[in-house]
Design a protein around this motif. Structure first.
Motif, mmCIF file in Angstrom:
data_model
loop_
_atom_site.group_PDB
_atom_site.id
_atom_site.type_symbol
_atom_site.label_atom_id
_atom_site.label_comp_id
_atom_site.label_asym_id
_atom_site.label_seq_id
_atom_site.Cartn_x
_atom_site.Cartn_y
_atom_site.Cartn_z
ATOM 1 N N ASN A 64 0.826 -1.213 0.000
ATOM 2 C CA ASN A 64 0.000 0.000 0.000
ATOM 3 C C ASN A 64 0.861 1.263 0.000
ATOM 4 O O ASN A 64 1.922 1.297 0.622
ATOM 5 N N LEU A 85 -3.413 13.067 -6.933
ATOM 6 C CA LEU A 85 -3.889 11.781 -6.401
ATOM 7 C C LEU A 85 -4.136 10.787 -7.536
ATOM 8 O O LEU A 85 -3.741 9.620 -7.454
ATOM 9 N N SER A 86 -4.767 11.247 -8.593
ATOM 10 C CA SER A 86 -5.081 10.383 -9.724
ATOM 11 C C SER A 86 -3.822 9.867 -10.409
ATOM 12 O O SER A 86 -3.726 8.680 -10.761
ATOM 13 N N TYR A 89 -2.061 7.309 -8.236
ATOM 14 C CA TYR A 89 -2.852 6.076 -8.278
ATOM 15 C C TYR A 89 -2.568 5.290 -9.565
ATOM 16 O O TYR A 89 -2.288 4.083 -9.535
ATOM 17 N N ASP A 90 -2.643 5.980 -10.701
ATOM 18 C CA ASP A 90 -2.439 5.319 -11.992
ATOM 19 C C ASP A 90 -1.058 4.669 -12.079
ATOM 20 O O ASP A 90 -0.920 3.553 -12.594
ATOM 21 N N CYS A 92 0.962 3.712 -9.550
ATOM 22 C CA CYS A 92 1.193 2.662 -8.552
ATOM 23 C C CYS A 92 0.372 1.399 -8.787
ATOM 24 O O CYS A 92 0.864 0.277 -8.610
ATOM 25 N N VAL A 93 -0.887 1.563 -9.182
ATOM 26 C CA VAL A 93 -1.785 0.414 -9.314
ATOM 27 C C VAL A 93 -1.292 -0.588 -10.352
ATOM 28 O O VAL A 93 -1.323 -1.801 -10.124
ATOM 29 N N GLN A 98 -1.681 -0.695 -3.991
ATOM 30 C CA GLN A 98 -2.947 -0.005 -3.764
ATOM 31 C C GLN A 98 -2.646 1.357 -3.140
ATOM 32 O O GLN A 98 -1.620 1.531 -2.479
ATOM 33 N N VAL A 99 -3.530 2.303 -3.367
ATOM 34 C CA VAL A 99 -3.290 3.670 -2.895
ATOM 35 C C VAL A 99 -4.345 4.083 -1.884
ATOM 36 O O VAL A 99 -5.547 3.943 -2.127
ATOM 37 N N MET A 101 -5.538 7.218 1.073
ATOM 38 C CA MET A 101 -5.525 8.674 1.198
ATOM 39 C C MET A 101 -5.769 9.077 2.653
ATOM 40 O O MET A 101 -6.535 8.426 3.357
#
Length: 331
Positions: A64, A85-86, A89-90, A92-93, A98-99, A101
């Motif tokens: 995570n 944030l987006s 997320y893109d 790392c996923v 998993q991300v 917040m």
């Protein structure tokens, strides 16, 4: 003199696990009193000095990543933080992470502390930097890998930022060379490092052009709608030629006030922003601004963090570029 040894050797001699030995020595964790005494008596009888390796935060893997965003009212909803944030997320996923917040404030990092204390994440991306940052100090003390988006006066901290000072200096210089002199600068919170960098660039432009600037034309609190409206109306009465906004949120507040009062841009007053955004792009007339790639900024921060988790940590600062875009709002 005590004989140095490690807990593995003690465990082997007693036929127990290293975890059991560690718990007996530390007095922490579930362990029967009989077993604890057995271990301690063995150590004492042989005059041993066991070396217990202190567990590092990075020893445990969760898969995570945590992204912190501002806890102040409505800040987290700003396009800048949502885009950061987006992009994190893109990145790392697709690499198996998993991300999560968490919201943090300048004086409140309880949400961050809880997540780290429970070891819910492997590393952290901080989406802003604040002077004497509590979050940075806490993460360093706990040995948690992290990357700060923004600048911070500590070379041991991994940082990813845009050359804020140069971008704001260049935009301001252009306005001054256009002959604009009565400029008001609207700020939100000057404890934020990004605000300090942009302010430094703004003042540097005056110095480069051998011009004086009246510090009383710098106004705080414009991130709040009511305050921005009040300040904008005051500037109109003073006959200010241009309002320079520290960010897109302030600029939108100013534009809404001008529209409400029937003031035309740029015919009646010029407007420019030290930060562009998708939301600001939708306003008419188009706003002159400093433009940089937020998605690239978030992606780079995520990349640096994952490389650190892979053992490729390189403390220091990555500085990304910008563009100064002149549009109709300053013609």
């Amino acid at each position: 003199m005590s004989e140095k040894t490690n807990i593995y050797e003690i465990a082997q001699e007693l036929g127990i696990s290293t975890t059991t030995v560690s718990r007996a020595i530390s007095g922490k964790g579930r362990l029967s009193e009989a077993t604890r005494q057995r271990v301690l008596e063995y150590i004492a009888s042989r005059n041993l000095d066991p070396c217990v390796r202190k567990r590092k935060y990075t020893d445990k893997k969760t898969g995570n990543i945590l992204v912190t965003i501002p806890a102040e009212k409505d800040y987290a909803l700003l396009p800048y933080f949502m885009e950061i944030l987006s992009s994190v997320y893109d990145y790392c996923v697709i690499r198996g992470f998993q991300v999560m917040m968490a919201k943090t404030g300048a004086n409140d990092i309880d949400a961050l502390k809880t997540i780290i204390s429970k070891h819910k994440v492997d590393g952290v991306v901080l989406t802003r930097t604040i002077t004497d940052a509590l979050d940075i100090k806490f993460l360093k003390e706990r040995g948690v890998p992290f990357v700060a988006i923004g600048s911070y006066d500590d070379k041991t901290v991994s940082q990813v930022d845009v050359d804020q000072m140069s971008g704001c200096r260049d935009l301001t210089s252009i306005l001054l060379r256009m002959g604009i002199r009565k400029i008001a600068l609207f700020c939100a919170d000057r404890t934020h490092v990004v605000t300090k960098s942009r302010l430094k660039g703004f003042l540097q432009a005056y110095e480069d052009n051998d011009l004086d600037f009246d510090p009383q034309m710098i106004f705080d609190g414009a991130g709040e709608v009511f305050k921005a409206e009040q300040l904008t109306e005051e500037m109109l009465k003073k006959g200010v030629e241009c309002i320079l906004c520290m960010d897109d949120n302030i600029c939108i507040n100013v534009l809404n006030t001008l529209r409400k009062n029937g003031v035309r841009v740029p015919q009646d007053i010029r407007i420019a922003s030290f930060y562009n955004s998708q939301v600001l792009n939708e306003y008419y007339p188009p706003i002159s601004c400093v433009d940089f790639d937020i998605k690239e900024l978030g992606t780079m921060a995520a990349r640096v963090l994952l490389e650190a988790l892979d053992g490729e940590e390189k403390a220091g600062k990555i500085t990304m570029g910008y563009n100064v875009i002149l549009k109709e709002s300053t013609k």
